[in-house]
Design an enzyme around this catalytic site. Structure first.
Site, PDB file in Angstrom:
ATOM      1  CB  THR A   1      25.175   8.966 -41.447  1.00 38.22           C
ATOM      2  OG1 THR A   1      24.588   8.318 -40.342  1.00 38.22           O
ATOM      3  CG2 THR A   1      25.248  10.176 -40.907  1.00 38.22           C
TER       4      THR A   1
ATOM      5  N   GLY B   1      32.310  -6.260 -43.303  1.00 37.64           N
ATOM      6  CA  GLY B   1      33.312  -5.840 -44.384  1.00 37.64           C
ATOM      7  C   GLY B   1      32.459  -6.227 -45.493  1.00 37.64           C
TER       8      GLY B   1
ATOM      9  CB  SER C   1      31.782   0.510 -44.873  1.00 34.08           C
ATOM     10  OG  SER C   1      32.004  -0.810 -44.032  1.00 34.08           O
TER      11      SER C   1
HETATM   12  C1  FMN Z   1      24.375  -5.542 -41.893  1.00 32.96           C
HETATM   13  C2  FMN Z   1      24.412  -4.146 -42.669  1.00 32.96           C
HETATM   14  C3  FMN Z   1      25.248  -4.099 -43.702  1.00 32.96           C
HETATM   15  C4  FMN Z   1      25.382  -2.767 -44.315  1.00 32.96           C
HETATM   16  N1  FMN Z   1      26.091  -2.698 -45.643  1.00 32.96           N
HETATM   17  C5  FMN Z   1      26.590  -1.663 -46.048  1.00 32.96           C
HETATM   18  C6  FMN Z   1      27.209  -1.337 -47.326  1.00 32.96           C
HETATM   19  O1  FMN Z   1      27.663  -2.223 -47.984  1.00 32.96           O
HETATM   20  N2  FMN Z   1      27.051  -0.144 -47.910  1.00 32.96           N
HETATM   21  C7  FMN Z   1      26.841   0.860 -47.342  1.00 32.96           C
HETATM   22  O2  FMN Z   1      26.936   2.067 -47.824  1.00 32.96           O
HETATM   23  N3  FMN Z   1      26.266   0.913 -46.033  1.00 32.96           N
HETATM   24  C8  FMN Z   1      25.599  -0.320 -45.402  1.00 32.96           C
HETATM   25  N4  FMN Z   1      25.292  -0.349 -44.383  1.00 32.96           N
HETATM   26  C9  FMN Z   1      24.657   1.034 -43.684  1.00 32.96           C
HETATM   27  C10 FMN Z   1      23.136   1.176 -43.999  1.00 32.96           C
HETATM   28  O3  FMN Z   1      23.061   1.258 -45.408  1.00 32.96           O
HETATM   29  C11 FMN Z   1      22.590   2.351 -43.229  1.00 32.96           C
HETATM   30  O4  FMN Z   1      23.386   3.499 -43.744  1.00 32.96           O
HETATM   31  C12 FMN Z   1      22.942   2.393 -41.626  1.00 32.96           C
HETATM   32  O5  FMN Z   1      22.532   1.069 -41.227  1.00 32.96           O
HETATM   33  C13 FMN Z   1      21.994   3.237 -40.953  1.00 32.96           C
HETATM   34  O6  FMN Z   1      20.634   3.089 -41.558  1.00 32.96           O
HETATM   35  P1  FMN Z   1      19.685   2.406 -40.731  1.00 32.96           P
HETATM   36  O7  FMN Z   1      19.525   2.837 -39.088  1.00 32.96           O
HETATM   37  O8  FMN Z   1      18.199   2.486 -41.377  1.00 32.96           O
HETATM   38  O9  FMN Z   1      19.971   0.818 -40.370  1.00 32.96           O
HETATM   39  C14 FMN Z   1      24.974  -1.449 -43.510  1.00 32.96           C
HETATM   40  C15 FMN Z   1      24.040  -1.770 -42.348  1.00 32.96           C
HETATM   41  C16 FMN Z   1      24.141  -2.929 -41.947  1.00 32.96           C
HETATM   42  C17 FMN Z   1      23.180  -2.800 -40.665  1.00 32.96           C
END
Ligand code: FMN
Length: 225
Positions: A133, A2, A63
């Site tokens: 995404t 969150g 999220s």
């Molecule tokens: C620990 C964690 C915290 C995240 N916090 C946010 C957030 O606050 N807002 C958001 O839009 N996406 C958040 N994300 C999603 C990432 O920005 C990203 O969209 C998602 O992890 C997919 O990309 P990736 O495979 O490169 O990690 C978070 C992801 C992770 C793993």
């Protein structure tokens, strides 16, 4: 999980105290305790406070860890929220003499009808960009893994296929009307190049940095070139 943090004022103090130079995107979302029908109030507060400090602002409605947040992706809810934020942006543009683009960030857990609806809304309210995404709530790719039943969104390699599928469909429905930022499962350069091939204008990396460090950025740039 969150949006557990010290809030927008603390974040702005951190930005003001930092010597960071470059493109700064600020990601905003509603408080978990705010009822979904008052969600726009939280986004408006964050938009107003973040505006002067950001090069672009991401509207996070995807999220999986904030209850009901993803309900804001539905056609009517989405167009009401985004219209409100675009109006606020016009006022802030005039007040600050600076145009800060707004990009909305969507989930990978959407079917084609939902993606088509979202594409229609973002085009009609003239959003500046869309980010595809966020993490997925679909744990099926983990099979019988010991942590497969944990709560929270799944990122990195397990979300890549779903992210790419959403990106591909989204690009077809957006048809060049606004830029798409591709994110989800970029673990090496060729994953970034694949996102561009599927219709992204730019890419973001998150989980891949944990495994590759900043060398991943160089690898992505080379692969995209
Ligand atoms: C620990 C964690 C915290 C995240 N916090 C946010 C957030 O606050 N807002 C958001 O839009 N996406 C958040 N994300 C999603 C990432 O920005 C990203 O969209 C998602 O992890 C997919 O990309 P990736 O495979 O490169 O990690 C978070 C992801 C992770 C793993």
């Amino acid at each position: 999980m969150g949006f557990n943090n010290h809030g927008i004022d603390a974040m702005i103090r951190n930005i003001e105290a930092s010597s960071y130079q470059g493109i700064l995107g600020i990601n905003i979302g509603k408080n978990a305790a705010t009822p979904i029908e008052h969600a726009a109030d939280d986004y408006l507060i964050c938009l107003e406070k973040a505006y002067a400090h950001a090069d672009y602002i991401a509207i996070n409605i995807s999220s999986p860890n904030t209850k009901n947040l993803r309900a804001l992706q539905g056609g009517d809810e989405l167009s009401a929220l985004l219209e409100t934020l675009k109006n606020k942006q016009a006022h802030l543009h005039a007040a600050h003499g600076k145009y800060v683009p707004l990009a909305v960030k969507i989930a990978p857990d959407l079917d084609e009808a939902q993606i088509e609806d979202i594409a229609h809304v973002v085009k009609s309210v003239q959003m500046d960009g869309i980010i595809a995404t966020n993490t997925t709530i679909d744990k099926s790719s983990l099979g019988n893994h010991a942590l497969a039943k944990e709560q929270g969104g799944l990122s990195g390699l397990p979300v890549r296929g779903k992210s790419n599928q959403v990106l591909k469909l989204l690009a077809e429905h957006i048809d060049g009307a606004l830029p798409i930022i591709g994110v989800g499962g970029i673990m090496e350069g060729r994953d970034a190049a694949e996102k561009i091939r599927l219709g992204a204008t730019a890419v973001q990396v998150y989980s891949g940095l944990i495994y590759q460090g900043s060398a991943l950025v160089k690898d992505c740039v080379a692969a995209i070139r």
